[in-house]
Motif scaffolding. Structure first.
Motif, PDB file in Angstrom:
ATOM      1  N   TYR A  39       7.360   9.747  -6.511  1.00 53.22           N
ATOM      2  CA  TYR A  39       8.692   9.333  -6.089  1.00 53.22           C
ATOM      3  C   TYR A  39       9.187   8.162  -6.942  1.00 53.22           C
ATOM      4  N   LYS A  40      10.493   8.052  -7.060  1.00 56.74           N
ATOM      5  CA  LYS A  40      11.084   6.831  -7.597  1.00 56.74           C
ATOM      6  C   LYS A  40      11.084   5.821  -6.467  1.00 56.74           C
ATOM      7  N   VAL A  41      10.563   4.634  -6.723  1.00 58.72           N
ATOM      8  CA  VAL A  41      10.429   3.629  -5.669  1.00 58.72           C
ATOM      9  C   VAL A  41      10.998   2.296  -6.145  1.00 58.72           C
ATOM     10  N   SER A  42      11.898   1.744  -5.374  1.00 56.55           N
ATOM     11  CA  SER A  42      12.390   0.389  -5.615  1.00 56.55           C
ATOM     12  C   SER A  42      12.038  -0.471  -4.417  1.00 56.55           C
ATOM     13  N   THR A  43      11.998  -1.772  -4.627  1.00 54.96           N
ATOM     14  CA  THR A  43      11.671  -2.700  -3.550  1.00 54.96           C
ATOM     15  C   THR A  43      12.640  -3.874  -3.596  1.00 54.96           C
ATOM     16  N   VAL A  44      13.186  -4.206  -2.444  1.00 54.77           N
ATOM     17  CA  VAL A  44      14.059  -5.376  -2.325  1.00 54.77           C
ATOM     18  C   VAL A  44      13.329  -6.413  -1.488  1.00 54.77           C
ATOM     19  N   VAL A  45      13.102  -7.590  -2.073  1.00 58.54           N
ATOM     20  CA  VAL A  45      12.450  -8.700  -1.383  1.00 58.54           C
ATOM     21  C   VAL A  45      13.533  -9.728  -1.080  1.00 58.54           C
ATOM     22  N   SER A  99       0.824  -1.207   0.000  1.00 60.59           N
ATOM     23  CA  SER A  99       0.000   0.000   0.000  1.00 60.59           C
ATOM     24  C   SER A  99       0.860   1.260   0.000  1.00 60.59           C
ATOM     25  N   LEU A 100       1.898   1.261   0.820  1.00 60.25           N
ATOM     26  CA  LEU A 100       2.789   2.418   0.907  1.00 60.25           C
ATOM     27  C   LEU A 100       3.568   2.635  -0.390  1.00 60.25           C
ATOM     28  N   ILE A 101       4.026   1.535  -0.984  1.00 58.46           N
ATOM     29  CA  ILE A 101       4.760   1.617  -2.250  1.00 58.46           C
ATOM     30  C   ILE A 101       3.879   2.243  -3.330  1.00 58.46           C
TER      31      ILE A 101
END
Length: 387
Positions: free
Chosen positions: A30-36, A20-22
């Protein structure tokens, strides 16, 4: 600004909140990346899709829990390389455990310049509590490891640029440890919209849509924390009074086979269904009499919020964090002492004896548990840090 979210996996309330926040950060420009850190569960493959990129490290979950310090340092080394490549302006570490790994990773190349927020979703204090052992040198070594690990965890949290706690009581527990951070946000997890409607398990469908049955649902991974043993024993006891009750268990985990054995030994396999993991438990919740959560501890208890958002009430253990606060804010729910078979059985019986409570708490949910308010709380904290 480039925001990077680090999450352990794409399962459960932590992942749904992060997702939800992403999405909100992307919408805000914003530029958004995610590391799982671990491989994605295929039932939830659409999670984090708003981020670009989504980096999956594919580390086995078991390494974190049984591998010990060496494996965790190895993961931190890999994480350090990923973060160095992404060059984010700020990191959001979802859970105290992920915070610890990122904290260690920053030392590997001597770069401590990236500010990070520790998003505390779980009752880390209860999670890390291990009864001290004194009967062997191996046990003493384990005690030493746990003590050092706990110290690193708290150090990582204290060194964060900001902290987010998912409820007030969780923050209060950390304050008792002397964790009086200068930048703190209290932000309830959001009740995210329900957009999926997967097909029911055929047996679950026959129970939930049969007025002769009174069906309860529990959605929790099969782990010691969730205390399915107490739930199953209590349900067996309640079934002695009402033979028309049914229990659907959603989830999977290491203890599932053991719990199936317990159900068989209590001769209640005809009234308890192991329905596996589902990406959207609300379809089950909305047709149930109530949702049950028997945990020893929680960080928030997301399924309880989802139960109320689905129009039903809940029965939950009155553990240190989560259920009581949700019950008080939403003005519904039944609380019982943790690990109390008799009390839980009596609560189930009471729900059968009384007319079903259909709850409409949409106004309270919109006020306290909206995606907008959750995102705003984090946004304010981020702006304080990077201004």
């Amino acid at each position: 600004m480039h925001i990077c979210h680090i999450v352990l996996n794409n399962l459960g309330g932590v992942a749904r909140t992060a997702d939800s926040l992403i999405s909100d950060h992307v919408k805000a420009g914003y530029k958004v990346s995610t590391v799982v850190l671990t491989d994605l569960d295929l039932l939830w493959v659409t999670t984090f899709k708003a981020a670009e990129p989504v980096i999956i490290m594919k580390v086995a979950d078991t390494l974190f829990y049984i591998g010990g310090a060496i494996q965790q340092i190895w993961v931190a080394m890999q994480l350090s390389k990923v973060i160095a490549n992404q060059k984010p302006d700020i990191i959001i570490c979802h859970t105290a455990f992920v915070t610890k790994l990122f904290y260690i990773s920053q030392f590997i190349f001597g770069n401590l310049s990236v500010p990070y927020i520790s998003y505390i979703h779980t009752d880390y204090i209860s999670e890390s509590h291990v009864k001290a052992q004194t009967d062997s040198i191996k046990a003493l070594s384990q005690n030493l490891y746990v003590s050092i690990d706990s110290w690193i965890n708290l150090r990582a949290i204290k060194q964060a640029s900001g902290l987010v706690f998912v409820c007030k009581t969780l923050h209060e527990r950390f304050l008792k440890l002397g964790l009086n951070h200068h930048r703190v946000a209290i932000s309830y997890n959001p009740a995210t919209p329900d957009s999926k409607n997967p097909p029911f398990n055929s047996i679950a469908d026959s129970w939930l849509n049969n007025s002769q049955f009174i069906t309860f649902v529990s959605a929790a991974r099969f782990h010691d924390q969730k205390d399915h043993k107490t739930l199953i024993k209590a349900f067996a006891k309640a079934s002695e009074t009402y033979s028309n009750i049914r229990l659907i268990l959603l989830g999977d985990g290491d203890l599932e086979i053991e719990m199936q054995g317990l159900v068989n030994s209590l001769a209640i396999s005809d009234i308890v269904l192991f329905a596996g993991s589902v990406p959207n438990p609300r379809a089950y919740f909305s047709l149930s009499r109530a949702v049950i959560l028997a945990s020893h501890f929680e960080g928030f208890g997301m399924v309880l919020l989802e139960a109320v958002a689905s129009g039903v009430t809940f029965i939950a253990s009155d553990c240190p964090v989560g259920p009581r606060e949700i019950s008080e804010v939403l003005k519904c729910g039944t609380l019982v002492p943790p690990s109390d078979v008799d009390a839980l059985a009596e609560a189930i019986i009471d729900h059968v004896k009384t007319p079903q409570e259909k709850v409409d708490r949409s106004e309270l949910i919109a006020q306290f548990f909206s995606e907008t308010s959750c995102a705003k709380n984090l946004e304010v904290l981020i702006q304080q840090i990077v201004k």
